[in-house]
Scaffold this motif. Structure first.
Motif, PDB file in Angstrom:
ATOM      1  N   HIS A  66      24.516 -66.730  10.699  1.00 49.44           N
ATOM      2  CA  HIS A  66      25.331 -65.690  11.514  1.00 49.44           C
ATOM      3  C   HIS A  66      26.565 -66.000  10.976  1.00 49.44           C
ATOM      4  CE1 HIS A  66      27.122 -63.849  15.112  1.00 49.44           C
ATOM      5  NE2 HIS A  66      27.923 -65.082  14.977  1.00 49.44           N
ATOM      6  N   ARG A  67      27.104 -66.855  10.537  1.00 48.61           N
ATOM      7  CA  ARG A  67      28.510 -67.082   9.788  1.00 48.61           C
ATOM      8  C   ARG A  67      28.619 -66.054   8.851  1.00 48.61           C
ATOM      9  NH1 ARG A  67      28.865 -73.673   8.902  1.00 48.61           N
ATOM     10  NH2 ARG A  67      28.154 -74.445  11.088  1.00 48.61           N
ATOM     11  N   LEU A  68      27.557 -65.669   7.969  1.00 52.16           N
ATOM     12  CA  LEU A  68      27.686 -64.574   7.243  1.00 52.16           C
ATOM     13  C   LEU A  68      28.138 -63.196   7.847  1.00 52.16           C
ATOM     14  CD1 LEU A  68      24.623 -65.265   4.853  1.00 52.16           C
ATOM     15  CD2 LEU A  68      26.986 -65.905   4.390  1.00 52.16           C
ATOM     16  N   LYS A  69      27.939 -62.854   9.169  1.00 45.81           N
ATOM     17  CA  LYS A  69      28.345 -61.853   9.793  1.00 45.81           C
ATOM     18  C   LYS A  69      29.638 -62.013  10.353  1.00 45.81           C
ATOM     19  CE  LYS A  69      25.135 -60.392  12.651  1.00 45.81           C
ATOM     20  NZ  LYS A  69      24.215 -60.105  13.589  1.00 45.81           N
ATOM     21  N   THR A  70      30.283 -63.227  10.632  1.00 43.94           N
ATOM     22  CA  THR A  70      31.369 -63.212  11.118  1.00 43.94           C
ATOM     23  C   THR A  70      32.636 -63.670  10.177  1.00 43.94           C
ATOM     24  OG1 THR A  70      31.006 -65.432  11.640  1.00 43.94           O
ATOM     25  CG2 THR A  70      30.472 -63.829  13.248  1.00 43.94           C
ATOM     26  N   THR A  71      32.272 -64.173   8.818  1.00 45.17           N
ATOM     27  CA  THR A  71      33.245 -64.498   8.106  1.00 45.17           C
ATOM     28  C   THR A  71      33.604 -63.428   7.129  1.00 45.17           C
ATOM     29  OG1 THR A  71      31.958 -66.573   7.727  1.00 45.17           O
ATOM     30  CG2 THR A  71      33.650 -66.173   6.031  1.00 45.17           C
ATOM     31  N   LYS A  72      35.125 -63.072   7.164  1.00 47.10           N
ATOM     32  CA  LYS A  72      35.542 -61.857   6.561  1.00 47.10           C
ATOM     33  C   LYS A  72      35.766 -62.260   4.932  1.00 47.10           C
ATOM     34  CE  LYS A  72      35.309 -59.737  10.343  1.00 47.10           C
ATOM     35  NZ  LYS A  72      34.404 -58.888  10.953  1.00 47.10           N
ATOM     36  N   ARG A  73      35.737 -61.252   4.278  1.00 46.05           N
ATOM     37  CA  ARG A  73      35.852 -61.380   2.766  1.00 46.05           C
ATOM     38  C   ARG A  73      37.478 -61.635   2.540  1.00 46.05           C
ATOM     39  NH1 ARG A  73      32.437 -60.480  -1.780  1.00 46.05           N
ATOM     40  NH2 ARG A  73      33.172 -58.585  -2.130  1.00 46.05           N
ATOM     41  N   SER A  97      32.468 -58.228   6.349  1.00 48.81           N
ATOM     42  CA  SER A  97      32.103 -59.526   6.256  1.00 48.81           C
ATOM     43  C   SER A  97      31.454 -59.863   5.062  1.00 48.81           C
ATOM     44  CB  SER A  97      31.421 -59.752   7.455  1.00 48.81           C
ATOM     45  OG  SER A  97      29.992 -59.103   7.493  1.00 48.81           O
ATOM     46  N   ILE A  98      30.905 -60.936   4.826  1.00 50.81           N
ATOM     47  CA  ILE A  98      30.116 -61.510   3.693  1.00 50.81           C
ATOM     48  C   ILE A  98      28.751 -60.851   3.515  1.00 50.81           C
ATOM     49  CG2 ILE A  98      28.852 -63.385   2.526  1.00 50.81           C
ATOM     50  CD1 ILE A  98      31.077 -65.315   3.428  1.00 50.81           C
ATOM     51  N   ALA A  99      28.255 -60.791   5.069  1.00 50.53           N
ATOM     52  CA  ALA A  99      26.929 -60.069   5.328  1.00 50.53           C
ATOM     53  C   ALA A  99      27.058 -58.386   5.017  1.00 50.53           C
ATOM     54  CB  ALA A  99      26.332 -60.303   6.702  1.00 50.53           C
ATOM     55  N   ASP A 100      28.007 -58.036   5.465  1.00 59.33           N
ATOM     56  CA  ASP A 100      28.360 -56.616   5.212  1.00 59.33           C
ATOM     57  C   ASP A 100      28.271 -55.973   3.498  1.00 59.33           C
ATOM     58  OD1 ASP A 100      29.028 -55.958   7.735  1.00 59.33           O
ATOM     59  OD2 ASP A 100      31.096 -56.283   7.547  1.00 59.33           O
ATOM     60  N   HIS A 101      28.639 -57.070   2.843  1.00 58.92           N
ATOM     61  CA  HIS A 101      28.939 -56.927   1.490  1.00 58.92           C
ATOM     62  C   HIS A 101      27.540 -56.981   0.790  1.00 58.92           C
ATOM     63  CE1 HIS A 101      30.063 -57.497  -2.730  1.00 58.92           C
ATOM     64  NE2 HIS A 101      29.221 -58.979  -2.775  1.00 58.92           N
ATOM     65  N   MET A 102      26.750 -57.956   1.308  1.00 62.55           N
ATOM     66  CA  MET A 102      25.237 -58.228   0.724  1.00 62.55           C
ATOM     67  C   MET A 102      24.477 -57.084   1.303  1.00 62.55           C
ATOM     68  SD  MET A 102      24.577 -62.158   0.852  1.00 62.55           S
ATOM     69  CE  MET A 102      24.821 -62.671   2.390  1.00 62.55           C
ATOM     70  N   TYR A 103      24.731 -56.382   2.350  1.00 64.73           N
ATOM     71  CA  TYR A 103      23.904 -55.585   2.847  1.00 64.73           C
ATOM     72  C   TYR A 103      23.788 -54.329   2.106  1.00 64.73           C
ATOM     73  CZ  TYR A 103      21.753 -51.696   5.891  1.00 64.73           C
ATOM     74  OH  TYR A 103      21.333 -50.751   6.356  1.00 64.73           O
ATOM     75  N   ARG A 104      25.228 -53.782   1.790  1.00 62.37           N
ATOM     76  CA  ARG A 104      25.182 -52.700   0.868  1.00 62.37           C
ATOM     77  C   ARG A 104      24.613 -52.741  -0.428  1.00 62.37           C
ATOM     78  NH1 ARG A 104      30.275 -48.415   1.114  1.00 62.37           N
ATOM     79  NH2 ARG A 104      31.433 -50.242   0.459  1.00 62.37           N
TER      80      ARG A 104
END
Length: 278
Positions: free
Chosen positions: A103-110, A123-130
């Motif tokens: 969940h921290r990947l969703k909340t930690t901003k780049r 977030s980190i998760a946003d980056h990985m998703y795209r």
């Protein structure tokens, strides 16, 4: 309690029935033992219980021995071999613990965007998703496994759930950054409970980190392409000039796909800047 057939786990080789039927008589001190799985909760914690009956006419059984096993959350293994001897999936407890950490990947901003004053950055998760979407839509390439590219994209920054987003501006040497992330990844795999899936995550991460395959080459390019695409979008949204991000990727793309996608982003940016000047 009606008749209960002796468990195949019984220490006795004789097939027998345990019943309260008074017509069933056995020697007074005859000992019958069976072992049954006993669950303490909704399949999250269980024990293997050995049950003995010293007097078949008794109204109760005597619990003779308890062996910890299966889903005990604190002491038991979190995965069991399947019929082919392979490690099965992680336990529900381990899976949820792992996902909660992610969940921290969703909340930690780049951090790169934060350092440039971008409000509400990805977030980190946003980056990985795209990046994963990039791997999904890319055309078939000789010798490249697209499904593996998707998996690598999903896990390539996963250790940042623990270490955070370390950027060049932090002054952390590349070797030290890799060491921290490797330690974090090991911890995450232990939280997952080990087994096949944890080993797969570790292998995918190391493949990307070492840039050791065609798939890793391509995902490395996606990492850079996604960043400059995001930079273009922030420039359009906030009016910033984010030259640093474009310059940091110049000459570092390894694949023709990466180069062609980056060229398209640069062309759109240049067209936009030209229109602004006019």
């Amino acid at each position: 309690m009606e008749a209960v057939k002796a468990s195949p786990f019984s220490s006795s080789s004789n097939s027998c029935y345990l019943s309260r039927n008074p017509s069933l008589t056995l020697p007074r001190f005859h000992r019958i033992s069976i072992k049954l799985p006993f669950f303490d909760g909704p399949l999250l914690s269980s024990r293997l219980v050995s049950v003995c009956c010293h007097n078949p006419n008794s109204d109760s059984f005597i619990v003779d021995q308890t062996v910890t096993g299966y889903g005990n959350r604190s002491k038991s293994p979190t995965h069991l071999p399947d019929d082919h001897g392979q490690a099965s999936a992680s336990s529900p407890s381990s899976a949820i613990d792992f996902l909660t950490l992610c969940h921290r990947l969703k909340t930690t901003k780049r951090k790169g965007w934060i350092n440039h004053g971008i409000k509400g950055p990805e977030s980190i998760a946003d980056h990985m998703y795209r990046m994963s979407l990039m791997a999904l839509i890319v055309g078939d390439l000789p010798g490249v496994n697209r499904e593996r590219c998707i998996k690598i994209a999903i896990v390539h920054d996963i250790a940042e759930a623990i270490v955070g987003d370390i950027t060049p501006s932090d002054g952390v040497p590349k070797a030290e950054k890799s060491k921290r992330e490797q330690t974090a990844l090991k911890e995450m795999c232990e939280i997952l409970g080990g087994g096949d899936r944890a080993e797969e995550i570790k292998e995918l991460w190391e493949e990307y980190e070492n840039n050791s395959s065609l798939e890793a080459n391509l995902v490395k390019d996606f990492d850079k392409v996604e960043m400059i695409l995001q930079a273009l979008e922030y420039e359009m949204e906030h009016g910033n000039v984010l030259d640093e991000f474009y310059l940091s990727t110049a000459g570092k793309l390894q694949t023709e796909i990466g180069k062609s996608w980056a060229a398209e982003i640069h062309a759109r940016r240049n067209s936009r800047l030209k229109n602004r000047l006019n």
